[in-house]
Design a protein around this motif. Structure first.
Motif, PDB file in Angstrom:
ATOM      1  N   ASP A  11      -5.422 -14.820   1.354  1.00  0.00           N
ATOM      2  CA  ASP A  11      -4.595 -13.710   0.881  1.00  0.00           C
ATOM      3  C   ASP A  11      -3.112 -13.958   1.149  1.00  0.00           C
ATOM      4  O   ASP A  11      -2.256 -13.674   0.305  1.00  0.00           O
ATOM      5  CB  ASP A  11      -5.028 -12.391   1.526  1.00  0.00           C
ATOM      6  N   LEU A  12      -2.805 -14.494   2.315  1.00  0.00           N
ATOM      7  CA  LEU A  12      -1.407 -14.802   2.642  1.00  0.00           C
ATOM      8  C   LEU A  12      -0.854 -15.866   1.704  1.00  0.00           C
ATOM      9  O   LEU A  12       0.283 -15.744   1.215  1.00  0.00           O
ATOM     10  CB  LEU A  12      -1.276 -15.254   4.095  1.00  0.00           C
ATOM     11  N   LEU A  13      -1.615 -16.897   1.438  1.00  0.00           N
ATOM     12  CA  LEU A  13      -1.151 -17.943   0.532  1.00  0.00           C
ATOM     13  C   LEU A  13      -1.012 -17.442  -0.899  1.00  0.00           C
ATOM     14  O   LEU A  13      -0.078 -17.824  -1.606  1.00  0.00           O
ATOM     15  CB  LEU A  13      -2.084 -19.149   0.579  1.00  0.00           C
ATOM     16  N   ARG A  14      -1.914 -16.590  -1.327  1.00  0.00           N
ATOM     17  CA  ARG A  14      -1.827 -16.035  -2.688  1.00  0.00           C
ATOM     18  C   ARG A  14      -0.571 -15.191  -2.865  1.00  0.00           C
ATOM     19  O   ARG A  14      -0.016 -15.124  -3.956  1.00  0.00           O
ATOM     20  CB  ARG A  14      -3.060 -15.181  -3.003  1.00  0.00           C
ATOM     21  N   ALA A  15      -0.110 -14.568  -1.793  1.00  0.00           N
ATOM     22  CA  ALA A  15       1.064 -13.698  -1.872  1.00  0.00           C
ATOM     23  C   ALA A  15       2.380 -14.473  -1.777  1.00  0.00           C
ATOM     24  O   ALA A  15       3.425 -13.956  -2.155  1.00  0.00           O
ATOM     25  CB  ALA A  15       1.004 -12.659  -0.754  1.00  0.00           C
ATOM     26  N   ARG A  16       2.342 -15.685  -1.269  1.00  0.00           N
ATOM     27  CA  ARG A  16       3.561 -16.482  -1.065  1.00  0.00           C
ATOM     28  C   ARG A  16       4.055 -17.140  -2.336  1.00  0.00           C
ATOM     29  O   ARG A  16       3.263 -17.517  -3.194  1.00  0.00           O
ATOM     30  CB  ARG A  16       3.265 -17.615  -0.081  1.00  0.00           C
ATOM     31  N   HIS A  92      -9.976 -17.409 -11.141  1.00  0.00           N
ATOM     32  CA  HIS A  92      -8.657 -17.122 -11.706  1.00  0.00           C
ATOM     33  C   HIS A  92      -8.383 -15.650 -11.432  1.00  0.00           C
ATOM     34  O   HIS A  92      -9.066 -14.769 -11.952  1.00  0.00           O
ATOM     35  CB  HIS A  92      -8.643 -17.414 -13.205  1.00  0.00           C
ATOM     36  N   VAL A  93      -7.388 -15.409 -10.568  1.00  0.00           N
ATOM     37  CA  VAL A  93      -7.108 -14.055 -10.097  1.00  0.00           C
ATOM     38  C   VAL A  93      -5.612 -13.789 -10.179  1.00  0.00           C
ATOM     39  O   VAL A  93      -4.819 -14.522  -9.580  1.00  0.00           O
ATOM     40  CB  VAL A  93      -7.566 -13.888  -8.617  1.00  0.00           C
ATOM     41  N   GLU A  94      -5.254 -12.765 -10.917  1.00  0.00           N
ATOM     42  CA  GLU A  94      -3.854 -12.344 -11.005  1.00  0.00           C
ATOM     43  C   GLU A  94      -2.925 -13.523 -11.280  1.00  0.00           C
ATOM     44  O   GLU A  94      -1.945 -13.760 -10.577  1.00  0.00           O
ATOM     45  CB  GLU A  94      -3.442 -11.617  -9.720  1.00  0.00           C
ATOM     46  N   ALA A  95      -3.235 -14.281 -12.317  1.00  0.00           N
ATOM     47  CA  ALA A  95      -2.431 -15.406 -12.803  1.00  0.00           C
ATOM     48  C   ALA A  95      -2.389 -16.588 -11.832  1.00  0.00           C
ATOM     49  O   ALA A  95      -1.571 -17.482 -11.978  1.00  0.00           O
ATOM     50  CB  ALA A  95      -1.018 -14.965 -13.164  1.00  0.00           C
ATOM     51  N   ARG A  96      -3.269 -16.602 -10.845  1.00  0.00           N
ATOM     52  CA  ARG A  96      -3.333 -17.723  -9.907  1.00  0.00           C
ATOM     53  C   ARG A  96      -4.761 -18.237  -9.838  1.00  0.00           C
ATOM     54  O   ARG A  96      -5.721 -17.484  -9.943  1.00  0.00           O
ATOM     55  CB  ARG A  96      -2.860 -17.311  -8.515  1.00  0.00           C
TER      56      ARG A  96
END
Length: 122
Positions: A11-16, A92-96
């Motif tokens: 989650d932290l990496l997805r937000a960065r 594939h989640v929220e363009a990532r």
């Protein structure tokens, strides 16, 4: 690391924001990194991610590895991924894109790796 810690790390990496390379890669520690333990850890994490995002795409990377070996330019992190692990579980989640894979790292030991990128798979 516990499964909760794996989820937090992802989650932290997805937000960065992404570095210049355009992806994040992390090793999710496994206490007993035998193939069986690492596979069980990946499957348990995949089940948690599936409850959030739906079932993963199961992607064998041999064909992509052959393309890299033939000299085809493959965008990162996909060239790195296919040279690191034989297959991935991919969401594939929220363009990532979020990929999980097991990399052999010595005699009978494996590492649980995760990548996050906005770069579409080739």
């Amino acid at each position: 690391m516990t499964l909760a810690q794996h989820l937090t790390a992802l989650d932290l990496l997805r937000a960065r924001a992404f570095p210049a390379e355009g992806f994040h890669m992390t090793e999710l520690a496994v206490e007993e990194p035998t193939e069986e333990q690492a596979e069980a850890e990946r499957e348990a994490l995949a089940l948690l991610l599936e409850s959030r995002w739906g079932p993963p795409h199961l992607v064998g990377l041999y064909g992509l590895l052959a393309r890299v070996g033939a000299g085809e330019a493959i965008a990162e992190p996909w060239a790195l991924i296919c040279t690191s692990v034989p297959d991935i579980q991919l969401w594939h989640v929220e363009a990532r894109w979020v990929a999980l894979g097991l990399a052999p790292c010595g005699e009978g030991e494996f590492r649980l790796l995760a990548w996050i990128t906005e770069t579409d798979p080739p």
